[in-house]
Design an enzyme around this catalytic site. Structure first.
Site, PDB file in Angstrom:
ATOM      1  N   GLU A 132       0.781  -1.226   0.000  1.00 17.08           N
ATOM      2  CA  GLU A 132       0.000   0.000   0.000  1.00 17.08           C
ATOM      3  C   GLU A 132       0.821   1.290   0.000  1.00 17.08           C
ATOM      4  O   GLU A 132       0.373   2.302  -0.524  1.00 17.08           O
ATOM      5  CB  GLU A 132      -0.936   0.008   1.226  1.00 17.08           C
ATOM      6  CG  GLU A 132      -1.985  -1.080   1.220  1.00 17.08           C
ATOM      7  CD  GLU A 132      -3.044  -0.855   0.142  1.00 17.08           C
ATOM      8  OE1 GLU A 132      -3.300   0.318  -0.205  1.00 17.08           O
ATOM      9  OE2 GLU A 132      -3.586  -1.848  -0.374  1.00 17.08           O
ATOM     10  N   SER A 184     -48.779 -29.516  36.163  1.00 18.74           N
ATOM     11  CA  SER A 184     -48.527 -29.922  37.548  1.00 18.74           C
ATOM     12  C   SER A 184     -47.296 -29.282  38.163  1.00 18.74           C
ATOM     13  O   SER A 184     -47.038 -29.459  39.350  1.00 18.74           O
ATOM     14  CB  SER A 184     -48.380 -31.449  37.634  1.00 18.74           C
ATOM     15  OG  SER A 184     -49.646 -32.055  37.679  1.00 18.74           O
TER      16      SER A 184
END
Length: 802
Positions: free
Chosen positions: A192, A472
């Site tokens: 770069e 239950s």
């Protein structure tokens, strides 16, 4: 004689011409001075912009969410395999030399670890070498690898389980300059900006070279932006392609280069650069990109992985290795050639790197983490327990109660059992759904949550939001309500298991037992153990439906319930997390501690946030809670959950209760050991009957999980406030001291067929009818016609409803 008049001088044209040129040049000079002044003033303004952002808060950091840290001490129950699994989840790597933090090595019964340094809410834990010995599932010795001294406690760094992002959905893993691998820096500059350490922010030679190449090609083939310019564009400006933006970019690059060192600029670039997209979340910086693509820290990347990251810079969309692997591979190989050309790597290394696969890992650095169900609970409790203004702070560190080991064991047990249940009922794979919540008894900490069979799905969370009839599972609340009145009830108080019919508004409610039998007068504890519906209804009417609803709220249920008789058989609807809160309070001896998923929250500076106090409060007598626990143990010993005795390890004493709702639409089991509370629900999302009762469905999942997570058995010791007496042929029935609960009922009379109407209640396992042997395979219950929901019924509301 008059004097001759003087001759007029002719104007010099040349001098006039010089005056015009002088004026022109002076005007140009004046304009230049004005322009320079304006440019200088503009530069002052730009310089202020550069400094304010670069020296201030550069990024809006997300909140980091951590699991609980693994604590190792002598006597800690853990196997070597479990410890290795935990280390691998923390991304520790096997390395015999332990050359750096985050490495471990196994030698026989020893595990050698080089821990990572980490700052907790109560202080910093340093990096250190430790030696851990494990035998028979227990830690037997912990020593320092440096000097061999004994260590009382070693706390590993916690796993990062999720990030909660700022509003703009950007994320970063910030790196310091020393954390950037030299190979990455060399490759980045080679590709770069080879003159990075020489130019002053812009590279004139590069500009000329790029212009020539582009002119010769007739199109843009080469760029001239330096890393500094790229940083300015990403950090300060927009992506628009205009001469004005380009000129501003160059000017700011020069100013940035004058103000700050090359290393500062390079480090900021490495943390800012855009490297991909994950849905709505932008991936910025090499630190996060390393985790996102490879599920590795930046210092562990290989040559081809570094080349791929640098290659992606040119076009994160075009070279996305997940979407476009061929283009990404070609770009990576080009970067590898550049590395070899500049002698960053050898030719042999380049050839090996180019022949290697991309090595992309799915799921790396997930936005919701690998535990989305738990993270949803964290988000809600943040809003519950902390001020909104504090939560808007950036960079929070959230330490949670999640136990990754228990979570993984819970998920594995569910993943193994649920396909068997599908097959058992003849369903296609995935028809049945499930949810589970695991908490600690003493602290009320949520240790694990499963919101569905797909544990990585971040959508509907059944553990938090599936509001289903609990069947239950409500019965322990009814019996606790009775036992909280020792002057009226004890564990052996006679309870009538006989038919009952209630009429209101012209409607008749006639519940019945599952086995179509009545059992006469039975002791209170047996009525709960056997899950007798008729006995439960008669007891509930004695203590009062309103009192039962009040007790349910005391124990921690927050959703309103209809106070109708059907509530006594499970018409109340709760999500698993609320049922876990109810059972948590019972397991903790009547002390309610709001379930919490968060231990501590620190701000960006490491200071704890103030939180609303969550007080532990007694809501029911400890005697009544203990007696209820004892009765729930009988559910496992002789009642509807006897299957657990063959599934759990020897000596693992637990308590719990099955739950089955009308037409077997919901299957529940909720229970606890001495240190763990576990609630499991199984059902269908479309709420259709599924043919699984509490014991043939959820109980099986519950037993698998409890067998894996390693729990302490319930103690056989009695509290000082409890006395033991002989009753019903047993010499170890517990009673509250000074109880006056009446005479004992020690048998089950009757046994004849009930003539009552079909049940509209929770009906547990037919194999557990009076006189039938336990531990047999669950038979398919007799088929019943579906009953329509009565409209506006004072008895049936919220019970028949889907």
């Amino acid at each position: 004689m008059t004097a001759p008049s003087p001759k007029r001088r002719q104007p010099r044209r040349r001098r006039r011409g010089l005056g015009l040129w002088a004026f022109f040049f002076s005007s140009i000079l004046l304009l230049a001075l004005i322009g320079a002044l304006g440019l200088g003033l503009y530069g002052v303004q730009l310089d202020k912009v550069v400094r304010e952002k670069f020296e201030g808060q550069r990024w809006a950091l997300p909140a980091r969410v951590f699991a609980r840290p693994l604590e190792l001490y002598v006597g800690r129950p853990i196997t070597q395999d479990a410890l290795i699994g935990e280390l691998e989840r923390l991304k520790y790597r096997r390395n015999a030399g332990l050359e750096r933090a985050g490495r471990f090595h196994v030698e026989g019964d020893r595990v050698l670890i080089r821990t990572r340094p980490f700052r907790f809410w109560d202080g910093a834990e340093p990096e250190q070498r430790v030696e851990v010995r494990i035998a028979d599932g227990l830690v037997t010795d912990i020593r320092s690898g440096a000097n061999g001294r004994d260590l009382a406690l070693v706390r590993l760094d916690p796993a990062l389980i999720a990030s909660i992002y700022p509003t703009h959905n950007e994320d970063r893993v910030l790196l310091q300059r020393k954390q950037l691998p030299p190979l990455l820096i060399k490759t980045l500059l080679a590709v770069e900006d080879r003159s990075f350490y020489k130019h002053q922010g812009i590279d004139p030679r590069g500009i000329i070279r790029a212009a020539y190449e582009n002119l010769m090609a007739g199109r843009t083939v080469q760029g001239a932006s330096t890393l500094t310019q790229q940083l300015v564009k990403n950090f300060y400006l927009t992506q628009e392609q205009t001469l004005e933006r380009k000129a501003k970019e160059a000017y700011m690059a020069v100013l940035l280069d004058q103000r700050y060192s090359k290393d500062e600029i390079l480090t900021t670039y490495a943390n800012e650069v855009y490297l991909g997209q994950d849905g709505s979340r932008a991936i910025h910086g090499f630190g996060l990109a390393s985790r996102f693509y490879f599920d590795r820290d930046i210092d562990e990347l290989t040559v081809p992985q570094i080349a791929l990251l640098v290659g992606i810079l040119k076009g994160p969309g075009e070279y996305n290795p997940r979407r476009n692997p061929e283009q990404a591979t070609a770009r990576r190989n080009l970067v590898i050639d550049v590395m070899a050309f500049h002698q960053i790597i050898t030719a042999d290394q380049a050839e090996a790197a180019k022949s290697s696969p991309l090595g992309i890992k799915d799921g790396g650095a997930k936005p919701s983490g690998v535990y989305p169900a738990f993270v949803q609970l964290v988000r809600r409790q943040l809003q519950r327990d902390y001020r909104e203004a504090d939560l808007r702070s950036e960079g929070l560190r959230i330490f949670t109660t999640l136990d990754p080991l228990i979570q993984s064991q819970t998920e594995a047990a569910i993943g193994e059992r649920m396909p068997k249940l599908d097959k058992q009922r003849g369903y296609s794979l995935g028809t049945l759904e499930t949810a589970a919540v695991v908490t600690s008894v003493a602290q009320g900490e949520v240790l694990a949550i499963v919101g569905g069979r797909d544990t990585e799905y971040a959508g509907f969370n059944r553990a938090l939001d599936a509001v289903r009839s609990i069947g239950s599972s409500i019965k322990p609340v009814i019996y606790l309500t009775a036992l909280a009145q020792p002057e009226r009830f004890s564990l052996v108080s006679p309870i009538a298991d006989k038919p009952i019919s209630l009429r209101a508004g012209g409607e008749l409610w006639t519940p019945k037992n599952y086995d179509h039998r009545v059992h006469g007068t039975v002791p209170l504890y047996k009525a709960l153990a056997k899950s007798y519906n008729l006995a439960t209804v008669n007891l509930g009417l004695q203590v009062g439906v309103g009192e039962v609803a009040k007790m349910l709220r005391k124990l921690g249920a927050v959703r309103p319930v209809s106070e109708v008789p059907a509530m006594l058989l499970g018409s109340a609807s709760l999500p698993p997390i609320e049922l876990a809160q109810v059972y948590q309070t019972i397991a903790a001896g009547g002390f309610r501690a709001p379930l919490r998923a968060i231990r501590e929250v620190l701000d960006a500076s490491g200071q704890p946030l103030n939180r609303y106090p969550l007080a532990v409060e007694p809501v029911v007598s400890s005697d009544a809670a203990y007696l209820t626990q004892w009765a729930m143990r009988q559910v496992v010993e002789q009642g509807t959950a006897t299957w657990l005795k063959q599934r759990l390890p020897d000596g693992m004493t637990v308590a719990g209760k099955t739950g089955t709702t009308n037409d077997m639409r919901d299957s529940w089991f909720a229970g606890f050991s001495a240190d763990r509370v576990l609630v499991v629900w199984v059902g269908r999302d479309d709420n259709k009957p599924m043919g699984l009762s509490g014991s043939s469905g959820a109980l099986r999942v519950w037993g698998d999980i409890m067998a894996e997570i390693g729990s302490e058995p319930l103690s056989d010791a009695f509290p000082d406030t409890i006395e033991i007496a002989s009753a019903c042929g047993s010499s170890d029935i517990p009673f509250s001291r000074g109880h006056t609960g009446g005479s004992a009922a020690c048998g089950g009379g009757g046994g004849g067929r009930s003539r009552s109407a079909p049940a509209a209640s929770d009906n547990d396992e037919p194999k557990l009818a009076q006189g039938e042997p336990a531990n047999q395979p669950d038979p398919t219950p007799p088929r019943r016609e579906r009953q329509e929901r009565p409209q506006n019924s004072p008895f049936m509301s919220d019970f028949y409803g889907n």
